[in-house]
Scaffold this active site. Structure first.
Site, PDB file in Angstrom:
ATOM      1  N   THR A  77      15.875  45.558  -5.370  1.00 11.90           N
ATOM      2  CA  THR A  77      16.915  45.991  -6.295  1.00 11.90           C
ATOM      3  C   THR A  77      17.160  47.500  -6.284  1.00 11.90           C
ATOM      4  O   THR A  77      18.279  47.953  -6.048  1.00 11.90           O
ATOM      5  CB  THR A  77      16.559  45.531  -7.724  1.00 11.90           C
ATOM      6  N   ARG A 235      10.827  52.141 -13.055  1.00 15.11           N
ATOM      7  CA  ARG A 235      10.733  53.198 -12.048  1.00 15.11           C
ATOM      8  C   ARG A 235       9.940  54.374 -12.591  1.00 15.11           C
ATOM      9  O   ARG A 235      10.095  54.748 -13.757  1.00 15.11           O
ATOM     10  CB  ARG A 235      12.122  53.723 -11.674  1.00 15.11           C
ATOM     11  N   GLU A 264       4.922  57.750  -5.252  1.00 12.51           N
ATOM     12  CA  GLU A 264       4.111  56.588  -4.858  1.00 12.51           C
ATOM     13  C   GLU A 264       3.665  56.717  -3.417  1.00 12.51           C
ATOM     14  O   GLU A 264       4.520  56.916  -2.552  1.00 12.51           O
ATOM     15  CB  GLU A 264       4.916  55.299  -5.083  1.00 12.51           C
ATOM     16  N   HIS A 284       2.812  49.169  -8.163  1.00 14.99           N
ATOM     17  CA  HIS A 284       4.197  48.719  -7.960  1.00 14.99           C
ATOM     18  C   HIS A 284       4.238  47.261  -7.471  1.00 14.99           C
ATOM     19  O   HIS A 284       4.717  46.979  -6.376  1.00 14.99           O
ATOM     20  CB  HIS A 284       4.930  49.642  -6.974  1.00 14.99           C
TER      21      HIS A 284
END
Ligand SMILES: O=C(O)[C@H](O)COP(=O)(O)O
Length: 320
Positions: A77, A235, A264, A284
């Site tokens: 997404t 996020r 990340e 994540h």
């Protein structure tokens, strides 16, 4: 320009094998590679399409080096790791698979809320360490508590549906949703200023944009109930990491569950936050389910195939 002529495809993040199979069946030449930024820049000119998840930073220099690049596919997404304006400028289409991992993200959020309420990861760790500590882990019921959802898109609404079944009161805000629509989903629509003093849990479900960066920061957290719990499975950067640590240390925030980070993997400056006893953290994993990965891979393959054969497809996030 022949946008639909996709022959050579480069995949730089782990994607379900059905994707590769589908594209090969469609006649594409597919390479899967784990590359450094420099390697990506030096090899991208050979490819018509680049397919990524959140791991690859598709920066302007990658796009500029992609002399034959026509399409960037995001098997998922969020497109915050892709410089979409730069892609548009260079005539490169960007496509994602919105909705394909909604349920996985929502379920992950619910799991994190429950983990926070009962300190399951921390308690599990003590037992694994050979201890039997029950007093440390007095929790709270969710029934009767207020969950605030910031961002009432697909994921936020699925979280609302699920957490209502625990007897939570659901309040929420979304600049793009009228209050009446929120009410249809059983969400009490409130302005952010009304939300802060009533929320026991706050979960964010917005994309990372200049307007949403640092949405949850000290200024907001000090207006909340003492002991408020914060969840970010959306996020990194939406919840300010430095401010969160400060408010956890003061006790203003009673717990935080983080699946995503501003950088990340998170750098050394985030270790203190990760190691805080009231923090539950995961790397994540919101979309990391068999079902979501099959769905994002299947959707993206289908969309690309449709684009190659008909010149039209859903899922584009830019317009050339
Ligand atoms: O934006 C998304 O689709 C999710 O954050 C999942 O990211 P991932 O594909 O890197 O797991």
């Amino acid at each position: 320009m022949h946008h639909k002529n996709i022959k050579k495809v480069l995949i730089t993040d782990p994607i379900d094998p059905t994707f590769v199979q589908c594209l090969r069946n469609a006649g594409c030449d597919v390479d899967e590679k784990k590359l450094t930024k420099d390697q990506l820049i030096s090899q991208i000119a050979d490819y018509d399409a680049l397919v990524v998840r959140s791991g690859t930073q598709v920066t302007v220099d990658v796009i500029a080096a992609g002399k034959n690049l026509k399409l960037i596919g995001r098997a998922g997404t969020g497109v915050d790791n892709i410089d979409v304006p730069a892609a548009t400028k260079h005539g490169v289409w960007v496509m994602n698979t919105p909705g394909a991992n909604t349920i996985s993200a929502a379920e992950m959020t619910c799991a994190l809320i429950l983990a926070l309420a009962r300190q399951i990861p921390q308690a599990c760790q003590t037992l694994k360490d050979g201890r039997w500590d029950r007093k440390l882990f007095m929790g709270n019921e969710l029934m009767g508590k207020t969950l605030a959802i910031l961002g009432l898109g697909r994921i936020g609404r699925e979280v609302a549906t699920r957490m209502r079944s625990f007897g939570m009161t659901i309040v929420g805000f979304d600049p793009f949703m009228p209050a009446e629509t929120a009410a249809q989903y059983g969400i009490q629509f409130m302005a952010p200023e009304q939300i802060w003093p009533v929320a026991d849990y706050i979960t964010v479900h917005v994309p990372l944009l200049p307007e949403t960066e640092n949405l949850v920061c000290s200024e907001v957290l000090v207006k909340c109930k003492r002991g408020v719990k914060i969840i970010n499975a959306a996020r990194g950067g939406i919840v300010n990491e430095k401010d969160l640590l400060k408010e956890l240390e003061s006790g203003q925030v009673g717990g935080a569950a983080l699946d995503v980070f501003a950088e990340e993997p998170p750098g050394p400056e985030v270790q203190k936050l990760l190691k805080h006893s009231k923090v539950v953290c995961t790397p994540h994993l919101g979309a990391s389910t068999t079902e979501a990965q099959e769905r994002v891979a299947g959707d993206l393959a289908e969309q690309i195939q449709q684009w190659i054969t008909t010149g039209n497809a859903p899922g584009f996030v830019n317009k050339i």
